[in-house]
Write a protein that holds these residues in place. Structure first.
Motif, PDB file in Angstrom:
ATOM      1  N   GLU A  22      32.896  75.187  49.651  1.00 55.21           N
ATOM      2  CA  GLU A  22      32.946  76.647  49.738  1.00 55.21           C
ATOM      3  C   GLU A  22      34.395  77.143  49.711  1.00 55.21           C
ATOM      4  O   GLU A  22      34.743  78.021  48.911  1.00 55.21           O
ATOM      5  CB  GLU A  22      32.241  77.126  51.002  1.00 55.21           C
ATOM      6  CG  GLU A  22      32.166  78.652  51.108  1.00 55.21           C
ATOM      7  CD  GLU A  22      31.320  79.105  52.283  1.00 55.21           C
ATOM      8  OE1 GLU A  22      30.771  80.222  52.210  1.00 55.21           O
ATOM      9  OE2 GLU A  22      31.208  78.356  53.268  1.00 55.21           O
ATOM     10  N   GLN A  26      36.287  79.107  46.557  1.00 53.04           N
ATOM     11  CA  GLN A  26      36.894  80.422  46.800  1.00 53.04           C
ATOM     12  C   GLN A  26      38.371  80.415  46.441  1.00 53.04           C
ATOM     13  O   GLN A  26      38.871  81.354  45.815  1.00 53.04           O
ATOM     14  CB  GLN A  26      36.698  80.820  48.263  1.00 53.04           C
ATOM     15  CG  GLN A  26      35.260  81.199  48.617  1.00 53.04           C
ATOM     16  CD  GLN A  26      35.099  81.507  50.101  1.00 53.04           C
ATOM     17  OE1 GLN A  26      36.019  81.339  50.900  1.00 53.04           O
ATOM     18  NE2 GLN A  26      33.906  81.954  50.476  1.00 53.04           N
ATOM     19  N   GLU A  31      34.018  82.617  42.236  1.00 49.32           N
ATOM     20  CA  GLU A  31      33.369  83.535  43.179  1.00 49.32           C
ATOM     21  C   GLU A  31      31.848  83.396  43.201  1.00 49.32           C
ATOM     22  O   GLU A  31      31.212  83.640  44.225  1.00 49.32           O
ATOM     23  CB  GLU A  31      33.765  84.969  42.845  1.00 49.32           C
ATOM     24  CG  GLU A  31      35.269  85.235  43.007  1.00 49.32           C
ATOM     25  CD  GLU A  31      35.658  86.641  42.584  1.00 49.32           C
ATOM     26  OE1 GLU A  31      34.754  87.387  42.145  1.00 49.32           O
ATOM     27  OE2 GLU A  31      36.847  86.980  42.693  1.00 49.32           O
ATOM     28  N   SER A  34      28.775  80.372  45.507  1.00 50.24           N
ATOM     29  CA  SER A  34      28.546  80.481  46.946  1.00 50.24           C
ATOM     30  C   SER A  34      27.659  79.332  47.404  1.00 50.24           C
ATOM     31  O   SER A  34      27.028  78.646  46.587  1.00 50.24           O
ATOM     32  CB  SER A  34      27.869  81.810  47.269  1.00 50.24           C
ATOM     33  OG  SER A  34      26.571  81.847  46.690  1.00 50.24           O
TER      34      SER A  34
END
Length: 598
Positions: A22, A26, A31, A34
């Motif tokens: 994660e 990021q 993006e 997730s």
């Protein structure tokens, strides 16, 4: 027949808990990746592999592919399964959005690829090489070439291959004879024969895009005169639509030890129209883009084989009753105990488990390094990742393919006589997996790449970034009593890794054959130390989860116990390899060629 179950829990553990995907995603700007998205994708991949792809595995082995006048037909169900694969968007997962891809990270795609390979090695190979073709065209192709070829390759309606080997030469690509003559329109006419071309001809896609090495007349001899070309089965118009049939044909398919559901082809190029990728005589450098991607994929195949064999062997070991435990009856209501109670069966099962789960961690880490190479903005961080990839890619490819094959042998052994017959599927796994030790560079070639080109070639510099990671981890956990059983051995073996590197370098100054004599042992030593490091990291995560409180206590306890097994029973194998290295090359070279006789 094997009943494959995607190891979703462990895949998530490696990605989310060990490697913190994660934060990784990021930071790199992925993006859309997730945790919810990752979980959903893994879940859907599990359904497709378990319900559609895995049931075709034995069918593919039994039927194989058929060749009739240059036309190759895949086994029953393969075409329909591949259509589902394409319709589900799986080929687009980690490809550039510019060409119709989803733009998700490579590391997510490699985790999914493992599931397909475990379920059905032969099937997984059809789309597998397309990723390398795409990476090569995207990195080195012209704008026009990208527009012509990438969209259809991305969506999976076209597939790709890598055409290197010729009948008279294998790894020594400098001996190639396929020639490429410049045409008036700037294209080239390629003539020659390539062999052992995986998925070189089939009925799954509308076009097949071959990435081919050839020599332009007048080029320098050897590797310095190799050029790289895009040669499609059907020619392609400027707008990316299919034109006429190119001078590319399948002369035959190989009758093989395994992976029978995948067509391994002899491909003939008869004045076939090709398009130069990159600069003339610089093809080998471009080709390494394809080969490095393929080598990580083969490392994943080793993990996949170990996982599939472990699943089959574990189910059988729990069910099969044979003899009584030497430490006392464990199944008083039955005529004998299940064979899983016997120490030697547990040795084999834990070998499979430790290699599949440890290998999964290593391959996933390598895939994250590829992510960094693609998306990291900091040049120093990117360079660090590329150095670690240079070191670890040959280790992962060779070590995990060799240990994956060993794990399939253990699977047959656990089944006993039943493992040797076809209906259980264990002997197929063993036959299918052996190829992973061979293609994309044999174990010996990977070992020479590691030791001669990477380690000695850099005067040991390539070792430093990863060695630093091991040192920092050990220092951080040195005072943790729960970690001492892992840290102390790893520190000792890491020190020995440095020492044997220096020893080989010194011996090679007097006799260069010392490099070849030590290379495979050096690679295997490196593999055991590398996996020990990842097992220690996994044990640390498991310990922390237990302290924090968890409903999944059994999973984390199993992690710790498997880490203990690896450190105590697998890592010591490295000692044998270092002993062989220290004994030198003389005994290998003492016998004269003419004295080899039978």
């Amino acid at each position: 027949m094997l009943q494959y179950k995607a190891p979703i829990r462990d895949v998530k553990f490696v990605m989310q808990e060990l490697l913190d995907c994660e934060s990784h995603y990021q930071h790199l700007g992925y993006e859309d990746a997730s945790i919810d998205m990752v979980d959903a994708i893994i879940g859907e991949a599990a359904k497709l592999t378990e319900q559609v792809v895995a049931p075709l595995n034995q069918i593919g082995d039994q039927q194989g592919c058929t060749w009739t006048d240059g036309v190759v037909t895949t086994p029953d169900g393969f075409k329909e399964a591949y259509q589902q694969y394409v319709e589900g968007g799986w080929p687009t997962l980690s490809q550039s959005e510019e060409f119709g891809g989803q733009g998700l990270p490579h590391s997510l795609n490699i985790s999914i690829a493992e599931l397909f390979s475990s379920a059905n090695h032969s099937f997984a190979m059809y789309p597998g090489l397309s990723h390398g073709a795409l990476a090569t065209i995207e990195a080195h192709g012209t704008v026009t070439q990208k527009q012509q070829f990438m969209p259809k390759l991305v969506e999976g309606n076209w597939t790709g291959t890598m055409c290197l080997t010729e009948p008279h030469c294998g790894t020594d690509l400098g001996m190639l004879r396929t020639k490429a003559v410049l045409n008036e329109d700037g294209s080239y006419s390629l003539t020659g024969t390539k062999i052992f071309i995986s998925a070189g001809e089939h009925d799954l896609s509308d076009n097949i895009v071959h990435i081919v090495i050839a020599r332009i007349p007048g080029a320098p001899e050897g590797n310095k005169g190799i050029s790289l070309f895009i040669v499609p089965k059907f020619n392609v118009n400027d707008d990316g639509t299919i034109a006429d049939r190119n001078g590319v044909s399948c002369g035959s398919i190989e009758h093989k030890m395994g992976i029978n559901g995948n067509a391994t082809c002899v491909i003939n190029f008869d004045s076939a129209k090709g398009h130069l990728i990159g600069e003339p005589n610089r093809g080998l450098k471009c080709m390494f883009t394809f080969m490095n991607a393929a080598r990580i994929g083969v490392a994943s195949e080793g993990v996949a084989a170990a996982e599939a064999s472990f699943q089959g062997a574990l189910a059988y070991a729990k069910d099969r009753l044979q003899m009584r435990s030497i430490s006392g009856v464990k199944n008083p209501d039955g005529p004998a105990d299940p064979i899983i109670v016997h120490p030697d069966v547990r040795r084999m099962l834990l070998t499979q488990k430790s290699i599949s789960e440890g290998g999964r961690a290593l391959v996933s880490y390598l895939a994250q390094l590829v992510d960094i190479g693609h998306a990291e903005k900091d040049h120093e961080v990117k360079a660090d990742a590329e150095t670690k990839l240079a070191l670890l890619t040959p280790i992962a490819k060779a070590f995990l393919s060799e240990l994956g094959f060993e794990c399939t042998s253990h699977g047959v052994q656990i089944f006993g006589g039943h493992g040797f017959i076809k209906e259980w599927g264990m002997e197929q796994l063993m036959r299918d997996t052996k190829i992973s030790c061979l293609y994309e560079g044999t174990t010996g070639i990977q070992a020479l790449d590691l030791l001669a080109r990477k380690v000695i070639g850099s005067k040991g510099e390539v070792l430093k970034p990863f060695s630093k990671d091991i040192t920092v981890f050990c220092q951080e956990n040195m005072d943790n009593p729960e970690m001492s059983e892992f840290i102390q051995p790893i520190m000792a073996y890491a020190k020995e890794w440095h020492e044997i590197t220096v020893t080989i370098g010194a011996k090679a100054m007097k006799n260069s054959d010392e490099i070849g004599g030590a290379s495979v042992d050096y690679l295997m030593f490196s593999g055991y130390v590398t996996l020990a490091y990842f097992w220690a990291k996994m044990a640390k995560v498991a310990q922390e989860k237990i302290v924090q409180g968890t409903e999944d206590n059994a999973f984390y306890q199993a992690k710790i116990k498997t880490a203990q097994f690896f450190i105590q029973r697998m890592l010591p194998r490295a000692k044998g390899h270092s002993a062989c290295i220290n004994n030198g090359v003389n005994s290998m070279m003492a016998l004269k060629n003419e004295d080899f006789a039978f």
